[in-house]
Motif scaffolding. Structure first.
Motif, PDB file in Angstrom:
ATOM      1  N   SER A 186       0.826  -1.214   0.000  1.00 15.82           N
ATOM      2  CA  SER A 186       0.000   0.000   0.000  1.00 15.82           C
ATOM      3  C   SER A 186       0.856   1.258   0.000  1.00 15.82           C
ATOM      4  O   SER A 186       0.555   2.235  -0.700  1.00 15.82           O
ATOM      5  N   GLY A 235      -7.378  -4.567   4.073  1.00 19.20           N
ATOM      6  CA  GLY A 235      -6.152  -3.855   3.737  1.00 19.20           C
ATOM      7  C   GLY A 235      -4.934  -4.579   4.281  1.00 19.20           C
ATOM      8  O   GLY A 235      -5.044  -5.564   5.021  1.00 19.20           O
ATOM      9  N   GLN A 288      -2.134  -0.355   6.236  1.00 18.88           N
ATOM     10  CA  GLN A 288      -3.434   0.309   6.171  1.00 18.88           C
ATOM     11  C   GLN A 288      -4.221   0.123   7.473  1.00 18.88           C
ATOM     12  O   GLN A 288      -4.869   1.052   7.957  1.00 18.88           O
TER      13      GLN A 288
END
Length: 807
Positions: A329, A356, A360
């Motif tokens: 991410s 996620g 995250q």
């Protein structure tokens, strides 16, 4: 009625006291620094021995990194003494600031002694990070308490903008106004008036954030490097992130601040969070306090020829080699330039119900709890949301405060995400949602307002008197021209501003075209022009990628043309019919510095970092920078002989050849980038307004452009050059540096090109030459160096890594 502050006494020469005194010296304020006499000394010991502690504190400020002083010589502005022999010097002060140990009794006892010497009307403040301000001065005379307040500076005081101003119960309004105005204008600070609650605003929320990060690190099984990767620039926070910041501040300070909340605010709904974590307690027990003890969450060790940084393994309590944090991410978000867009990309999937990756999950847990905690603290710590956000931006260098952060995510989306997880929303957020608004902040034609918890409506976000915000002026319809690289903005009173807004404010064709347009409009519409912007950096120079591509494609005619266009716009600035004032802040490097050198005046931010750094990428200044520094050498040697000019040229040659950068406006003056008449703004938020006033002062003084004092056809100013007299000596010096291993072969190639320009070429005798003659030498040297393989390697390496290559 604002009072005048013309002299200060600082009580306490520890880390904070000495550095506050240093910043007073930076601001030109005469200052006396006092501390205790070393224990056990006889009364007849010499002053040198009795002042040993205060001198050690001042020496620490002299040697500190980052530097506490703008220039080393400013330390001489500080007089030193001790509490036993010199406390009577408090009678000289308009402001006495106490910065001794965070111990109520020590502070109270010292202030009782100060009260005996303090002159009536003198302001006295304490730099406490969380002790009750009203208790420190309790029992002192009424007149003393009327001139008493807390002024909480953040460490390091030179660089962190925030000063929390905490009035006592009897502090007079004019004392508050005097301190607010002085800290703003003279010290360059952002002032937030805080309530007298434990740890005030910034430390209350900032400490919670650190404790929250520690808790999440444990629950998610993360490493120190992984947490710091999540809590740095990727979310608009400093590179020091969480644990590097803790090391800089000191774990002893962190423990003190945490305990202060735990001991004094048992009704805080997050009270249990403020127990000192077992990890931090154990590190403090072992004396691993961070930078001050050489090890904390990170540890510097001497490796093979250089220092290596190790990281604490929190499971084994042993240090190990640093490990790079790897999260998909974060990698995918790196290319997103806007922080708001980046945050939405990172947190959006979690709000939509997706799990996620670990980064995250961490970020949502961290940022959501921080925002909820801040919302619960209003109105306990402050009545105004804007002041909470300002305190976090200025004190912890967050790009977005908690309420700005919720706006960036979307307040409704944020609230829905919290509710889905079964967490309660604070009454403030519930009240906001019930109002039907979609964001805490609103802007209408440049006027900014924020949600008022007290009324449920909006209240204006007021800027200090005299501050000009370019974004607000554009929203108010004052933008008169625009392209993709720059804008012209009407500042009022006949002054136009050319604002850069290209990517990283790199100098390109659009920006050059807009400067020309601004100068043209001086003929018909305006009396003066300011060149400024309010980005992090003024400009770090030309677009090196375009230079590299042109060089690799051997487009020499195009390169010659581009350099000539940049030279011509700088000449247009210099010879404009009306004054052009340049206002650099942050980094003004390479071409950014060259633009500045051509202004009728420079009005620089105190924290302007200027330099002609082209040698670092194997080039020389090609836009007239070398020529302007040659002119400055002529000015320095004015009225002297050839030897005087020779001596004036030597430091300029060294400065450009070694790509030296002034690390403050005052150091830039020492290097010759600023002239004596150029101005400095301590508060960069006032820079545009100060530059506007400098331009108007030139207009009122009957400004005439340089060409007006010379003959017709005049952009051929006569510059004295020394030819072989200087060139031969410079080449010998370069040869010796190369033979001694201090310069690479390519360094020597670049330096010889520079020496040829400053000498005016291989002329047999000193003579006068035109500006255009020197500019032609610059252009030829610049383009020829672009053709060098090693220069192309340097440019490519810098573009890839952001660091110079020594080849």
């Amino acid at each position: 009625m604002k009072r005048r502050i013309e002299k200060a006494v600082v009580l306490g020469a520890g880390t904070m006291g000495a550095r506050i005194a240093a910043h007073f010296a930076n601001a030109g304020l005469p200052c006396v620094l006092l501390d205790i006499v070393p224990p056990g000394l006889p009364a007849d010991a010499p002053a040198e021995a009795r002042n040993k502690i205060v001198r050690a504190g001042l020496d620490g400020a002299r040697k500190s990194k980052p530097a506490a002083f703008f220039t080393a010589g400013l330390a001489d502005r500080i007089a030193v003494g001790n509490f036993d022999d010199d406390l009577a010097r408090c009678a000289e002060a308009d402001w006495i600031i106490e910065v001794v140990a965070e111990n109520l009794e020590i502070k109270r006892n010292l202030l009782a002694r100060v009260a005996q010497f303090r002159k009536p009307g003198a302001i006295v403040t304490t730099n406490t990070s969380g002790l009750p301000v009203h208790l420190i001065a309790e029992g002192l005379p009424e007149e003393f308490q009327q001139h008493w307040a807390g002024t909480h500076f953040f460490n390091p005081p030179r660089y962190l903008k925030l000063v929390e101003l905490i009035p006592g119960p009897k502090t007079s309004a004019d004392v508050v106004e005097t301190l607010r105005d002085f800290c703003d204008r003279r010290l360059g600070k952002g002032v937030v008036v805080a309530k007298d609650t434990p740890n005030f605003i910034a430390n209350r929320i900032g400490t919670f954030s650190i404790l929250n990060a520690l808790k999440l690190m444990g629950s998610l099984g993360m490493t120190i490097e992984e947490v710091d990767a999540c809590t740095g620039p990727v979310i608009g926070q400093p590179k020091s992130a969480t644990f590097r910041t803790a090391d800089i501040v000191g774990l002893d300070v962190l423990v003190h601040v945490v305990k202060n909340v735990y001991d004094t605010v048992p009704d805080d709904e997050s009270w249990e969070m403020f127990r000192v974590p077992a990890l931090v307690e154990e590190m403090a027990r072992r004396g691993w306090l961070g930078d001050k003890t050489g090890q904390g969450f990170y540890k510097k060790v001497r490796g093979e020829g250089e220092k290596e940084i190790l990281t604490l393994d929190v499971n084994t309590m042993e240090y190990r080699a640093r490990q790079k944090a790897r999260f998909a991410s974060l990698e995918s978000a790196k290319g997103i330039e806007d922080t708001t867009d980046r945050l939405r990309t990172l947190i959006g999937p979690v709000l939509e119900g997706h799990k996620g990756d670990k980064a995250q999950q961490f970020l949502w847990g961290l940022l959501s709890e921080n925002c909820l905690y801040a919302a619960r603290r209003v109105p306990e710590i402050s009545d105004h949301l804007a002041d909470v956000d300002r305190a976090m931006r200025w004190g912890f260098a967050w790009e977005l405060g908690p309420f700005e952060l919720m706006d960036a995510i979307g307040v409704k989306e944020f609230a829905d995400g919290v509710r889905k997880e079964g967490r309660a929303l604070p009454p403030l957020i519930e009240k906001f949602l019930a109002s039907g608004r979609t964001s805490f902040y609103e802007s209408n034609r440049g006027a900014k307002s924020v949600f008022s918890p007290a009324t449920g409506g909006q209240e204006n976000v007021e800027e200090p008197t005299g501050v000009l915000i370019l974004k607000s002026l554009k929203e108010a319809g004052r933008e008169v021209e625009r392209n993709s690289g720059a804008s012209l903005i009407d500042l009022g009173d006949g002054v136009v501003c050319c604002e850069f807004h290209s990517k990283m404010n790199a100098i390109g064709a659009d920006l050059i075209a807009m400067i020309h347009k601004g100068i043209k409009r001086l003929d018909s519409d305006f009396d003066a022009m300011v060149v400024a912007n309010q980005a992090v950096n003024f400009s770090v120079g030309v677009n090196l990628m375009l230079v590299l591509v042109a060089a690799q494609e051997q487009e020499w005619d195009e390169l010659h043309l581009a350099v000539r266009q940049f030279q011509n716009v700088n000449l247009a600035i210099k010879y404009a019919p009306k004054p052009v004032v340049i206002a650099p802040q942050g980094m003004a490097l390479g071409g950014g510095c060259e633009i500045s050198l051509h202004g009728a005046r420079i009005q620089a931010a105190a924290e302007a970092y200027m330099g002609l750094v082209e040698a670092g990428v194997g080039l020389i200044p090609g836009g007239g920078g070398s020529k302007e520094m040659l002119i400055r050498a002529n000015e320095h040697a004015a009225g002297g002989d050839d030897l005087d000019l020779f001596h004036a040229l030597r430091p300029i040659f060294e400065t450009i050849a070694m790509a030296k950068v002034g690390t403050s406006a005052e150091e830039c003056r020492d290097y010759g980038f600023l002239r004596r008449e150029d101005g400095v703004s301590m508060n960069r938020e006032r820079l545009v307004a100060d530059a506007k006033e400098a331009a108007l002062a030139l207009v009122r003084g009957g400004y005439k452009p340089p060409a007006a004092s010379w003959q017709e056809g005049a952009q051929t100013t006569q510059i004295k050059v020394l030819g072989e007299q200087f060139l031969a000596t410079a080449k010998m010096a370069i040869h010796l540096l190369f033979r001694g291993g201090y310069a690479s072969e390519h360094d020597a190639v670049v330096a010889r090109k520079l020496a040829n320009i400053l000498a005016g070429g291989a002329l047999s005798a000193p003579q006068f030459v035109s500006e255009q003659y020197v500019l032609d030498l610059e252009r030829e040297a610049f383009v020829s160096l672009c053709g060098e393989r090693k220069t192309q390697e340097r440019i490519a390496h810098t573009l890839k890594t952001g660091k110079p290559l020594r080849n």
